[in-house]
Design a protein around this motif. Structure first.
Motif, PDB file in Angstrom:
ATOM      1  N   SER A  42       0.847  -1.196   0.000  1.00  0.00           N
ATOM      2  CA  SER A  42       0.000   0.000   0.000  1.00  0.00           C
ATOM      3  C   SER A  42       0.885   1.249   0.000  1.00  0.00           C
ATOM      4  O   SER A  42       2.106   1.161  -0.128  1.00  0.00           O
ATOM      5  N   ASN A  43       0.254   2.414   0.171  1.00  0.00           N
ATOM      6  CA  ASN A  43       1.044   3.649   0.208  1.00  0.00           C
ATOM      7  C   ASN A  43       1.650   3.911   1.583  1.00  0.00           C
ATOM      8  O   ASN A  43       2.236   4.963   1.807  1.00  0.00           O
ATOM      9  N   GLU A  70       2.427  -0.062  -6.033  1.00  0.00           N
ATOM     10  CA  GLU A  70       1.725   0.537  -4.898  1.00  0.00           C
ATOM     11  C   GLU A  70       0.236   0.499  -5.181  1.00  0.00           C
ATOM     12  O   GLU A  70      -0.252   1.169  -6.091  1.00  0.00           O
ATOM     13  N   ASP A  72      -3.933  -0.040  -3.328  1.00  0.00           N
ATOM     14  CA  ASP A  72      -4.755  -0.091  -2.124  1.00  0.00           C
ATOM     15  C   ASP A  72      -5.071  -1.543  -1.772  1.00  0.00           C
ATOM     16  O   ASP A  72      -5.138  -2.410  -2.645  1.00  0.00           O
ATOM     17  N   GLN A 192      -5.272  10.969   5.210  1.00  0.00           N
ATOM     18  CA  GLN A 192      -3.906  10.454   5.239  1.00  0.00           C
ATOM     19  C   GLN A 192      -3.429  10.402   6.691  1.00  0.00           C
ATOM     20  O   GLN A 192      -3.205  11.434   7.319  1.00  0.00           O
TER      21      GLN A 192
END
Length: 336
Positions: A42-43, A70, A72, A192
């Motif tokens: 993921s990020n 990358e 989700d 985020q």
């Protein structure tokens, strides 16, 4: 006649030699059809570090490794299930059970090894506020006066720093707010996670109250130390989304405190057919481990600015060097 026998012996020797070379090669090389391994994370940049540590070993075992993608979590699991990817380090148990099942479950996927064990998660507030108002339990925020202590945007509700949309913890936090009767007094700030935490730290440094979802391993535990700067809040009882399975208080308690979320291990999730065709890689996945303390250290280095791809690659190489003997032992076992 003797000439024919001599010629036959020469031909037989050549054949046996070639067979020996092929046999030896099969014993020392990965046994997969394609030598290129495809991974993703993921990020969350710490997962990039973990992936690099795993991929360094795969390369030493003779595999070629594509640059990790990358993606989700939900799409990542589906890609592995469909065979578009081979593995990922993102198998958080039991939080990712829903993603695992939605991507085909045990028919298409398999969880392998425990890459980083003993992760914990829950809710934390600053110790100064906890001591001042004697706050020990999340359900105390049902009191509007207590909730307003953590109201940073002045809308009458406590602001709880939550998770990225799509993360498993996002669903759990929403579930908790409903289960504990907090929907009218607590607001789940999602976005985020790292940016939201940075804002919370700024407020903490100004002496303002903070409330946030926390998990370990993460740099937040190195910046705001539990017991010194912040405290864990208990929950009144264990209640979790149905997709996480039937968990009890013993699954969510740490050091006698019910933190409301399950203790978890981070493993590797891989395509089942890939594992069946690649016993060397599977054994490697079963063996490689990165302790929580090392992940906290790495997370803090990233937070302090060493967050570029070349930094992460260097960190992974340094970690391998610092654990060389153990790492080499894992490689030797995998080769066998």
């Amino acid at each position: 006649m003797k000439l024919k026998q001599k010629f036959f012996k020469i031909i037989l020797g050549i054949i046996l030699t070639n067979l020996l070379i092929v046999f030896t090669s099969c014993q020392t090389s990965p046994n997969n059809k394609s030598l290129t391994i495809r991974s993703a994370h993921s990020n969350w940049i710490e997962e990039s570090f973990q992936t690099e540590v795993v991929n360094i070993g795969l390369e030493k075992l003779g595999y070629k490794v594509e640059k990790p993608k990358e993606i989700d979590y939900p799409a990542l699991y589906i890609s592995i299930g469909n065979g578009d990817l081979d593995y990922s380090v993102v198998y958080y148990q039991p939080g990712h059970k829903k993603y695992f099942e939605n991507a085909g479950g045990e028919e298409k996927l398999e969880g392998v090894g425990i890459l980083t064990p003993n992760g914990i998660q829950g809710y934390q507030i600053d110790k100064k506020t906890a001591d001042k108002y004697n706050i020990t339990n999340l359900q105390q925020l049902k009191d509007p006066e207590i909730a307003q202590v953590f109201d940073s945007d002045k809308d009458g509700k406590a602001n709880l720093v939550g998770c990225n949309p799509g993360w498993g913890c996002e669903l759990t936090i929403d579930h908790h707010l409903k289960a504990y009767g907090l929907e009218d007094t607590v607001e789940h700030n999602r976005g985020q996670y790292t940016i939201l935490l940075a804002d919370a730290i700024t407020r903490y440094q100004k002496g303002e109250p903070i409330l946030y979802y926390a998990y370990n391993p993460h740099w937040i535990s190195a910046v705001l130390k539990p017991g010194k700067d912040v405290v864990w809040l208990e929950v009144p009882f264990t209640s979790l989304p149905e997709s996480m399975g039937n968990l009890s208080e013993k699954d969510t308690s740490v050091d006698g405190k019910n933190l409301g979320l399950p203790k978890g291990d981070q493993g590797i999730v891989a395509n089942k057919k890939f594992l069946e065709a690649n016993s060397v890689a599977k054994k490697w996945f079963e063996l490689v481990k990165i302790p929580v303390a090392d992940m906290n250290t790495e997370s803090l280095r990233i937070k302090e600015g060493e967050d570029q791809p070349e930094d992460i690659q260097r960190h992974a190489q340094e970690w391998v060097k610092n654990h060389q003997q153990e790492y080499d032992n894992w490689l030797e076992v995998a080769r066998k």
